[in-house]
Motif scaffolding. Sequence first.
Motif, mmCIF file in Angstrom:
data_model
loop_
_atom_site.group_PDB
_atom_site.id
_atom_site.type_symbol
_atom_site.label_atom_id
_atom_site.label_comp_id
_atom_site.label_asym_id
_atom_site.label_seq_id
_atom_site.Cartn_x
_atom_site.Cartn_y
_atom_site.Cartn_z
ATOM 1 N N UNK A 86 1.047 -1.689 -0.443
ATOM 2 C CA UNK A 86 0.370 -0.085 0.018
ATOM 3 C C UNK A 86 1.150 1.173 -0.008
ATOM 4 N N UNK A 87 1.935 1.133 0.420
ATOM 5 C CA UNK A 87 2.964 2.252 0.197
ATOM 6 C C UNK A 87 3.804 2.577 -1.230
ATOM 7 N N UNK A 88 3.423 1.607 -2.453
ATOM 8 C CA UNK A 88 3.756 1.750 -3.336
ATOM 9 C C UNK A 88 2.638 2.436 -4.051
ATOM 10 N N UNK A 89 2.865 3.179 -5.574
ATOM 11 C CA UNK A 89 1.555 3.658 -6.669
ATOM 12 C C UNK A 89 1.360 3.035 -6.588
ATOM 13 N N UNK A 127 -3.154 -5.859 7.666
ATOM 14 C CA UNK A 127 -3.170 -5.343 8.542
ATOM 15 C C UNK A 127 -4.007 -4.479 8.845
ATOM 16 N N UNK A 128 -4.100 -3.979 9.864
ATOM 17 C CA UNK A 128 -5.084 -3.187 10.537
ATOM 18 C C UNK A 128 -4.814 -1.537 9.632
ATOM 19 N N UNK A 129 -3.266 -1.073 9.084
ATOM 20 C CA UNK A 129 -3.123 0.020 9.222
ATOM 21 C C UNK A 129 -3.477 -0.388 7.780
ATOM 22 N N UNK A 130 -3.585 -0.874 6.729
ATOM 23 C CA UNK A 130 -3.931 -2.078 5.682
ATOM 24 C C UNK A 130 -5.557 -1.350 5.368
ATOM 25 N N UNK A 131 -5.978 -1.778 6.292
ATOM 26 C CA UNK A 131 -7.855 -1.824 6.464
ATOM 27 C C UNK A 131 -7.564 0.591 6.548
ATOM 28 N N UNK A 132 -6.794 1.052 7.218
ATOM 29 C CA UNK A 132 -7.336 2.357 7.469
ATOM 30 C C UNK A 132 -6.491 2.800 6.196
#
Length: 314
Positions: free
Chosen positions: A31-34, A205-210
Amino acid sequence: MTTTSLKPSPTEPGILAFHKRCEEFYPADAVDAPIEQQRKWYDALCAQFDAPAPVGMAKDDALVLGRIPIRRYHPARVLTETLLFYIHGGGFVVGSLSSHDAICAEIAEAAGAELVSVDYRLAPEHVWPAAFEDCSDVLGHLLNERRPVVVIGDSAGGNLAAGIVLKARDERLEGIVGQALIYPGLGGDVSAGSYVEMAEAPGLSTTDVLYYRDIYKAPATNPYALPLASADFSGLPPVFITAAHFDPLRDDARRYAARLARAGVEVWFREEPQMIHAWLRARNMSEGARVGFAALCQAVANFARRAGALGADR
Protein backbone atom coordinates in the motif's frame (compact mmCIF):
# COMPACT_ATOMS: atom_id res chain seq x y z
CA MET A 1 12.33 -6.21 31.69
CA THR A 2 11.13 -5.86 28.10
CA THR A 3 8.59 -8.25 26.64
CA THR A 4 8.25 -8.77 22.91
CA SER A 5 4.79 -9.56 21.53
CA LEU A 6 4.59 -11.99 18.64
CA LYS A 7 2.56 -11.25 15.57
CA PRO A 8 -0.59 -13.37 15.42
CA SER A 9 -0.07 -16.19 12.96
CA PRO A 10 -1.63 -19.54 12.07
CA THR A 11 0.28 -22.79 12.34
CA GLU A 12 -1.16 -24.78 9.43
CA PRO A 13 1.74 -25.44 7.01
CA GLY A 14 -0.42 -25.01 3.92
CA ILE A 15 -1.65 -21.53 4.77
CA LEU A 16 1.85 -20.47 5.85
CA ALA A 17 3.24 -21.64 2.51
CA PHE A 18 0.45 -19.75 0.76
CA HIS A 19 1.29 -16.53 2.60
CA LYS A 20 4.98 -16.90 1.81
CA ARG A 21 4.20 -17.35 -1.87
CA CYS A 22 1.89 -14.31 -1.86
CA GLU A 23 4.60 -12.07 -0.44
CA GLU A 24 6.94 -13.11 -3.26
CA PHE A 25 4.59 -11.29 -5.63
CA TYR A 26 2.72 -8.80 -3.45
CA PRO A 27 4.86 -7.36 -0.63
CA ALA A 28 3.45 -6.71 2.82
CA ASP A 29 4.00 -2.95 2.39
CA ALA A 30 2.34 -2.83 -1.06
CA VAL A 31 0.00 0.00 0.00
CA ASP A 32 3.03 2.30 0.22
CA ALA A 33 3.65 1.92 -3.52
CA PRO A 34 2.03 3.89 -6.35
CA ILE A 35 -1.37 2.61 -7.46
CA GLU A 36 -0.14 1.32 -10.81
CA GLN A 37 2.60 -0.68 -9.09
CA GLN A 38 0.08 -2.14 -6.64
CA ARG A 39 -2.06 -3.29 -9.57
CA LYS A 40 0.89 -4.85 -11.39
CA TRP A 41 1.87 -6.77 -8.26
CA TYR A 42 -1.71 -7.89 -7.67
CA ASP A 43 -2.16 -9.04 -11.26
CA ALA A 44 1.07 -11.05 -11.01
CA LEU A 45 -0.11 -12.59 -7.74
CA CYS A 46 -3.48 -13.55 -9.21
CA ALA A 47 -1.80 -15.13 -12.22
CA GLN A 48 0.16 -17.42 -9.90
CA PHE A 49 -3.07 -18.88 -8.53
CA ASP A 50 -5.00 -19.07 -11.79
CA ALA A 51 -6.38 -22.41 -12.93
CA PRO A 52 -8.04 -23.84 -16.04
CA ALA A 53 -11.81 -23.57 -16.24
CA PRO A 54 -13.81 -26.72 -15.47
CA VAL A 55 -14.40 -28.96 -18.49
CA GLY A 56 -17.24 -27.71 -20.65
CA MET A 57 -17.58 -24.30 -19.02
CA ALA A 58 -18.27 -21.39 -21.38
CA LYS A 59 -17.57 -17.74 -20.64
CA ASP A 60 -18.64 -14.56 -22.35
CA ASP A 61 -17.99 -10.90 -21.62
CA ALA A 62 -20.49 -8.07 -22.04
CA LEU A 63 -21.35 -4.55 -20.89
CA VAL A 64 -24.25 -3.60 -18.63
CA LEU A 65 -25.78 -0.21 -19.44
CA GLY A 66 -23.11 0.11 -22.09
CA ARG A 67 -20.36 0.84 -19.55
CA ILE A 68 -19.99 -1.79 -16.79
CA PRO A 69 -17.97 -4.88 -17.84
CA ILE A 70 -19.32 -8.24 -16.71
CA ARG A 71 -18.36 -11.85 -17.36
CA ARG A 72 -20.85 -14.72 -17.48
CA TYR A 73 -19.87 -18.28 -16.56
CA HIS A 74 -21.98 -21.11 -17.98
CA PRO A 75 -21.27 -24.54 -16.42
CA ALA A 76 -21.70 -27.59 -18.61
CA ARG A 77 -24.27 -28.94 -16.13
CA VAL A 78 -26.83 -26.41 -14.88
CA LEU A 79 -29.02 -27.46 -11.95
CA THR A 80 -30.84 -24.23 -11.18
CA GLU A 81 -32.23 -21.16 -12.90
CA THR A 82 -30.75 -19.02 -10.12
CA LEU A 83 -28.06 -16.51 -11.08
CA LEU A 84 -24.97 -16.03 -8.93
CA PHE A 85 -23.56 -12.49 -8.80
CA TYR A 86 -19.89 -12.30 -7.69
CA ILE A 87 -18.19 -9.08 -6.57
CA HIS A 88 -14.41 -9.31 -6.22
CA GLY A 89 -12.23 -8.01 -3.41
CA GLY A 90 -9.09 -5.89 -3.60
CA GLY A 91 -9.56 -3.01 -1.20
CA PHE A 92 -11.57 -1.08 -3.82
CA VAL A 93 -8.18 -0.42 -5.45
CA VAL A 94 -7.12 -3.60 -7.29
CA GLY A 95 -8.89 -6.49 -8.98
CA SER A 96 -10.72 -7.15 -12.24
CA LEU A 97 -12.66 -9.77 -14.16
CA SER A 98 -9.40 -11.72 -14.44
CA SER A 99 -8.30 -11.54 -10.79
CA HIS A 100 -11.02 -13.87 -9.50
CA ASP A 101 -11.71 -15.78 -12.72
CA ALA A 102 -10.82 -19.26 -11.45
CA ILE A 103 -12.67 -18.70 -8.16
CA CYS A 104 -15.82 -17.65 -10.04
CA ALA A 105 -15.59 -20.59 -12.42
CA GLU A 106 -15.23 -23.09 -9.58
CA ILE A 107 -18.15 -21.65 -7.59
CA ALA A 108 -20.36 -21.74 -10.69
CA GLU A 109 -19.34 -25.33 -11.37
CA ALA A 110 -19.91 -26.44 -7.79
CA ALA A 111 -23.33 -24.79 -7.59
CA GLY A 112 -24.43 -25.85 -11.06
CA ALA A 113 -25.47 -22.27 -11.71
CA GLU A 114 -24.70 -19.46 -14.12
CA LEU A 115 -22.49 -16.84 -12.48
CA VAL A 116 -21.94 -13.19 -13.37
CA SER A 117 -18.89 -11.23 -12.17
CA VAL A 118 -18.45 -7.48 -12.40
CA ASP A 119 -15.51 -5.18 -13.15
CA TYR A 120 -16.56 -2.17 -11.07
CA ARG A 121 -14.71 1.15 -11.09
CA LEU A 122 -11.73 1.36 -8.73
CA ALA A 123 -10.35 3.98 -6.35
CA PRO A 124 -8.62 6.37 -6.23
CA GLU A 125 -9.71 7.31 -9.75
CA HIS A 126 -13.31 6.61 -8.74
CA VAL A 127 -14.20 7.03 -5.06
CA TRP A 128 -17.49 6.26 -3.30
CA PRO A 129 -20.13 5.73 -4.61
CA ALA A 130 -18.77 4.66 -8.02
CA ALA A 131 -18.08 0.99 -7.18
CA PHE A 132 -21.29 0.73 -5.21
CA GLU A 133 -23.35 2.21 -8.03
CA ASP A 134 -21.79 -0.12 -10.60
CA CYS A 135 -22.57 -3.19 -8.51
CA SER A 136 -26.07 -1.97 -7.68
CA ASP A 137 -26.76 -1.31 -11.36
CA VAL A 138 -25.62 -4.80 -12.34
CA LEU A 139 -27.77 -6.32 -9.60
CA GLY A 140 -30.78 -4.42 -10.92
CA HIS A 141 -30.00 -5.65 -14.43
CA LEU A 142 -29.87 -9.26 -13.23
CA LEU A 143 -33.08 -8.96 -11.21
CA ASN A 144 -34.77 -7.70 -14.38
CA GLU A 145 -34.09 -11.11 -15.91
CA ARG A 146 -36.77 -12.41 -13.51
CA ARG A 147 -34.56 -15.12 -12.13
CA PRO A 148 -33.54 -15.62 -8.47
CA VAL A 149 -30.16 -14.10 -7.58
CA VAL A 150 -27.55 -14.98 -4.95
CA VAL A 151 -25.12 -12.13 -4.23
CA ILE A 152 -21.55 -13.12 -3.31
CA GLY A 153 -18.55 -10.98 -2.39
CA ASP A 154 -15.14 -11.29 -0.77
CA SER A 155 -13.38 -8.61 1.30
CA ALA A 156 -14.18 -5.24 -0.34
CA GLY A 157 -16.56 -7.20 -2.53
CA GLY A 158 -18.26 -8.46 0.63
CA ASN A 159 -18.75 -4.85 1.67
CA LEU A 160 -20.30 -4.04 -1.70
CA ALA A 161 -22.46 -7.16 -1.65
CA ALA A 162 -23.88 -6.39 1.79
CA GLY A 163 -24.46 -2.75 0.84
CA ILE A 164 -26.33 -3.40 -2.39
CA VAL A 165 -28.51 -6.02 -0.69
CA LEU A 166 -29.45 -3.46 1.98
CA LYS A 167 -30.32 -0.96 -0.75
CA ALA A 168 -32.36 -3.54 -2.66
CA ARG A 169 -34.36 -4.32 0.50
CA ASP A 170 -35.03 -0.62 1.09
CA GLU A 171 -36.22 -0.26 -2.51
CA ARG A 172 -38.35 -3.40 -2.13
CA LEU A 173 -36.69 -5.17 -5.03
CA GLU A 174 -37.61 -8.83 -5.19
CA GLY A 175 -35.59 -11.82 -6.28
CA ILE A 176 -32.50 -11.92 -4.02
CA VAL A 177 -32.62 -15.37 -2.44
CA GLY A 178 -29.29 -15.41 -0.61
CA GLN A 179 -26.02 -13.65 0.04
CA ALA A 180 -22.56 -15.03 0.79
CA LEU A 181 -20.06 -12.69 2.44
CA ILE A 182 -16.44 -13.85 2.55
CA TYR A 183 -14.17 -12.11 5.11
CA PRO A 184 -16.08 -8.88 4.47
CA GLY A 185 -15.04 -5.40 5.56
CA LEU A 186 -18.22 -3.85 6.94
CA GLY A 187 -17.05 -0.73 8.75
CA GLY A 188 -16.22 -1.95 12.25
CA ASP A 189 -14.48 0.06 14.96
CA VAL A 190 -10.75 -0.01 14.16
CA SER A 191 -9.83 0.77 17.78
CA ALA A 192 -11.28 -2.43 19.20
CA GLY A 193 -11.55 -6.19 18.87
CA SER A 194 -9.86 -7.95 15.99
CA TYR A 195 -8.63 -4.65 14.56
CA VAL A 196 -6.35 -4.50 17.62
CA GLU A 197 -5.81 -8.21 18.27
CA MET A 198 -5.01 -8.95 14.62
CA ALA A 199 -3.52 -5.59 13.71
CA GLU A 200 -0.40 -7.23 12.29
CA ALA A 201 -1.90 -10.47 11.02
CA PRO A 202 -0.34 -11.93 7.88
CA GLY A 203 -2.03 -11.02 4.63
CA LEU A 204 -3.84 -7.88 5.83
CA SER A 205 -3.02 -5.42 8.60
CA THR A 206 -5.19 -2.82 10.29
CA THR A 207 -2.93 -0.20 8.71
CA ASP A 208 -3.88 -1.64 5.31
CA VAL A 209 -7.58 -1.44 6.20
CA LEU A 210 -7.21 2.22 7.18
CA TYR A 211 -5.45 2.91 3.88
CA TYR A 212 -8.25 1.33 1.87
CA ARG A 213 -10.92 3.17 3.84
CA ASP A 214 -9.16 6.47 3.30
CA ILE A 215 -8.67 5.96 -0.42
CA TYR A 216 -12.28 4.85 -0.97
CA LYS A 217 -13.75 7.96 0.73
CA ALA A 218 -16.97 6.27 1.85
CA PRO A 219 -19.21 8.26 4.24
CA ALA A 220 -18.91 6.79 7.73
CA THR A 221 -22.63 7.05 8.55
CA ASN A 222 -23.99 5.62 5.31
CA PRO A 223 -25.14 2.01 5.89
CA TYR A 224 -24.77 1.18 2.19
CA ALA A 225 -21.09 2.13 2.44
CA LEU A 226 -20.45 0.64 5.91
CA PRO A 227 -23.23 -1.89 6.54
CA LEU A 228 -22.55 -2.23 10.27
CA ALA A 229 -23.83 1.36 10.53
CA SER A 230 -27.33 0.23 9.56
CA ALA A 231 -30.07 0.63 12.16
CA ASP A 232 -32.29 -2.04 10.59
CA PHE A 233 -31.24 -5.53 9.55
CA SER A 234 -34.71 -7.01 9.23
CA GLY A 235 -36.14 -8.39 6.03
CA LEU A 236 -32.79 -9.33 4.48
CA PRO A 237 -32.32 -12.55 2.49
CA PRO A 238 -30.60 -15.58 4.06
CA VAL A 239 -26.88 -15.14 4.48
CA PHE A 240 -23.75 -17.27 4.72
CA ILE A 241 -20.82 -15.42 6.31
CA THR A 242 -17.33 -16.81 6.59
CA ALA A 243 -14.52 -15.14 8.55
CA ALA A 244 -10.79 -15.80 8.84
CA HIS A 245 -9.59 -16.00 12.44
CA PHE A 246 -6.24 -14.30 11.69
CA ASP A 247 -7.75 -11.21 10.08
CA PRO A 248 -8.45 -7.69 11.37
CA LEU A 249 -11.83 -7.90 9.60
CA ARG A 250 -12.83 -10.98 11.61
CA ASP A 251 -15.09 -9.18 14.06
CA ASP A 252 -16.93 -7.33 11.29
CA ALA A 253 -18.16 -10.73 10.12
CA ARG A 254 -18.97 -11.87 13.66
CA ARG A 255 -20.94 -8.73 14.47
CA TYR A 256 -22.81 -8.63 11.20
CA ALA A 257 -23.86 -12.27 11.59
CA ALA A 258 -25.05 -11.62 15.14
CA ARG A 259 -27.03 -8.51 14.21
CA LEU A 260 -28.73 -10.22 11.30
CA ALA A 261 -29.61 -13.21 13.47
CA ARG A 262 -31.09 -10.94 16.15
CA ALA A 263 -33.20 -9.31 13.43
CA GLY A 264 -34.64 -12.67 12.45
CA VAL A 265 -32.54 -13.22 9.32
CA GLU A 266 -31.54 -16.79 8.46
CA VAL A 267 -27.77 -16.88 9.11
CA TRP A 268 -25.01 -19.46 8.66
CA PHE A 269 -21.67 -18.37 10.12
CA ARG A 270 -18.24 -20.00 9.89
CA GLU A 271 -14.94 -18.83 11.29
CA GLU A 272 -12.02 -20.62 9.71
CA PRO A 273 -9.65 -21.16 12.66
CA GLN A 274 -6.34 -21.32 10.75
CA MET A 275 -7.13 -18.97 7.90
CA ILE A 276 -5.81 -15.53 7.03
CA HIS A 277 -7.33 -12.87 4.80
CA ALA A 278 -7.64 -13.86 1.12
CA TRP A 279 -7.59 -17.59 1.91
CA LEU A 280 -9.88 -18.33 -1.07
CA ARG A 281 -6.75 -18.41 -3.23
CA ALA A 282 -5.19 -21.02 -0.94
CA ARG A 283 -7.89 -23.63 -1.62
CA ASN A 284 -5.42 -25.83 -3.53
CA MET A 285 -2.57 -25.40 -1.04
CA SER A 286 -4.22 -25.48 2.39
CA GLU A 287 -6.55 -28.11 3.85
CA GLY A 288 -8.33 -25.45 5.93
CA ALA A 289 -8.90 -23.34 2.84
CA ARG A 290 -10.11 -26.35 0.88
CA VAL A 291 -12.68 -27.17 3.56
CA GLY A 292 -13.74 -23.53 3.86
CA PHE A 293 -14.15 -23.19 0.11
CA ALA A 294 -16.23 -26.37 -0.04
CA ALA A 295 -18.50 -24.98 2.68
CA LEU A 296 -18.89 -21.72 0.75
CA CYS A 297 -19.77 -23.56 -2.45
CA GLN A 298 -22.26 -25.75 -0.62
CA ALA A 299 -23.97 -22.74 0.95
CA VAL A 300 -24.22 -20.98 -2.41
CA ALA A 301 -25.56 -24.15 -4.02
CA ASN A 302 -28.16 -24.53 -1.28
CA PHE A 303 -29.41 -20.96 -1.72
CA ALA A 304 -29.48 -21.32 -5.49
CA ARG A 305 -31.12 -24.72 -5.80
CA ARG A 306 -33.83 -24.28 -3.22
CA ALA A 307 -34.87 -21.11 -5.04
CA GLY A 308 -34.88 -22.47 -8.57
CA ALA A 309 -34.02 -26.15 -9.02
CA LEU A 310 -34.18 -27.48 -12.59
CA GLY A 311 -33.38 -31.12 -11.96
CA ALA A 312 -30.36 -33.08 -13.10
CA ASP A 313 -31.35 -33.63 -16.73
CA ARG A 314 -30.71 -30.17 -18.13
